[in-house]
Motif scaffolding. Sequence first.
Motif, short mmCIF file in Angstrom:
data_model
loop_
_atom_site.label_atom_id
_atom_site.label_comp_id
_atom_site.label_asym_id
_atom_site.label_seq_id
_atom_site.Cartn_x
_atom_site.Cartn_y
_atom_site.Cartn_z
N GLU A 79 0.86 -1.10 -0.13
CA GLU A 79 0.02 0.14 0.01
C GLU A 79 0.78 1.34 -0.05
O GLU A 79 0.65 2.10 -0.74
N ILE A 80 1.95 1.12 0.73
CA ILE A 80 2.83 2.34 0.95
C ILE A 80 3.81 2.39 -0.49
O ILE A 80 3.87 3.39 -0.87
N ALA A 81 4.30 1.37 -0.64
CA ALA A 81 5.32 1.44 -1.71
C ALA A 81 4.45 1.92 -3.09
O ALA A 81 5.09 2.32 -4.03
N GLY A 82 3.28 1.60 -3.09
CA GLY A 82 2.53 1.88 -4.36
C GLY A 82 1.96 3.48 -4.20
O GLY A 82 2.17 4.01 -5.34
N ARG A 83 2.16 3.97 -3.24
CA ARG A 83 2.07 5.46 -3.21
C ARG A 83 3.11 6.15 -3.36
O ARG A 83 3.16 7.56 -3.74
N TRP A 84 4.28 5.48 -3.24
CA TRP A 84 5.58 6.24 -3.51
C TRP A 84 5.72 6.90 -5.13
O TRP A 84 5.41 6.57 -6.01
N GLY A 85 5.97 8.19 -4.95
CA GLY A 85 6.30 8.99 -5.94
C GLY A 85 5.14 9.02 -6.92
O GLY A 85 5.24 9.44 -8.05
#
Lengths: 74, 485
Positions: free
Chosen positions: B100-106
């Motif tokens: 979830e967090i990695a997908g929001r990165w950038g």
Amino acid sequence: MSKTVCPRCATGGALDDYQGKEGGKVVWTIHRCPTCCFSWRDSEPASAIDIGIRSADFAVDAANLDRYVKILQQ
Amino acid sequence: MMQDLAKQSRSITSLRDFLELLGDAGQAITWSERVMPEPDVRNIAVAASRDANGAPAIVFDNIAGYPGKRTAVGVHGSWDNIALLLGRPKGTTIRELFFEIAGRWGDAAAQISTVPEARAPVHECRIESGINLYDVLPVYRINEYDGGFYLGKASVASRDPEDLDNFGKQNVGIYRLQLQGPDSFTLMTIPSHDMGRQIMAAERTGLPLKIAVMLGNHPGLAVFAATPIGYEESEYSYASAMMGAPIRLTKSGNGIDILADSEIVIEAEMQLGERVLEGPFGEFPGSYSGVRKAPIFKVTAISHRKNPIFENIYIGRGWTEHDTLIGLHTSAPIYAQLRQNFPEVTAVNALYQHGLTGIISVKNRMAGFAKTVALRALSTPHGVMYLKNLIMVDADVDPFDLNQVMWALSTRTRADDIIVLPNMPAVPIDPSAVVPGKGHRLIIDATSYLPPDPVGEAHLVTPPTGRDIDELSKKIRAMQLGALQ
């Protein structure tokens, strides 16, 4: 100079920084040692604030304060 | 339901909002039974943090000697609370939260709005004379042999003393602060942290260093201010982008951008060149730091909301709130930074003691490739100081499932696949360091063998995996829970 002795470095002269009160009555007092910068509340368990019981591993030698490293030196 | 949760998450503007959301989900409780500051607050916080998956936040409103004051602990103290912050349901797995967090990165833009100081809730009450921090903060000793009363969850905002107008170089970070009397505190940092750089720059040039200490903040900031990002990236912009929600800023009395809805803000100025004894403090490796001489700050003013909530953290030997607060957000930047060079990296688990141990899964491109990726990980901003032990596993191993990691260690590791890098930089508070600040690094390559290495080829059993099996696991769990009711 106050007679309150620091439970960490055994030096006298601790300051009274704050008193917790309820209905005008003092519940506890926070002291601070101007020599070794230890702060404590007089209502804490003896293991933390009674110099006779407190672990010697956490004592500070007031006569040898130069041994403590200064951080962030240029 | 998922959409409702995401909407609720994006509507959070303050600690108060989040505590209400947590309360509605059964993830925040109020402790109204009278407690002593020591050892009761510590004991209750430790007892709660035994349940890393489901512990609630706890708000104390009846602490002896602090009538009318409130203290909150454990706000980020469980994966369920982190899930609700991210708009996901309770019970979401750590692996799902990571992606979830990695997908929001950038992937999102920052939304920053500005609130005039006169209308900012944080400035509802203002103290500019007769300052006594103890009047406002119901502090307590976090660990038994700490050198004093600490603020363990303060987000400290400051501007670069040599570039005061640069919004991006404004730093927001979590640093431990020890009260040093009614109107002073020390701040502990290291030269590689942004605040360390700013302190050294101020002392080198003689320029003043003013800071604003924010307590009881938007729960997204508490997470992202602890995330290692580049020096010129604004943590406010980053937090807003990662939350997918606006962040409301206002100005502190000493000219620093602060959150408009924080509970308490302490404005202070560093006393150039001065150092006083600081520590010990029970730190995240689970051991006490030493006593050192640290920079001291003098408080110039305090702002706070009416009836403020003092938010603090229990930190010590894990698991603690520290681990759930920063674990995923330590892992995600390493993942994103590695994938810039190596898209073969499939996940990073750096949950353990702020990444002192990390597990990275990677698709091996060639024999020994995982070792190359490990060396790159050591040169990421966080890896430079923190990634001490690295375990490299294949992409068919879930680094968040320690049983699978142990299988890889058991069946894919040869003793000569272990690399020790001696005398590398180390976090000063790592108790295993050779000397504080210097220690050894360990890379364990637990990936499988590829040509030209002919040894160790194995015909693997392929157990059934995928959504069907995930659903069956949930069904079994639900049947088990049903049987207990």
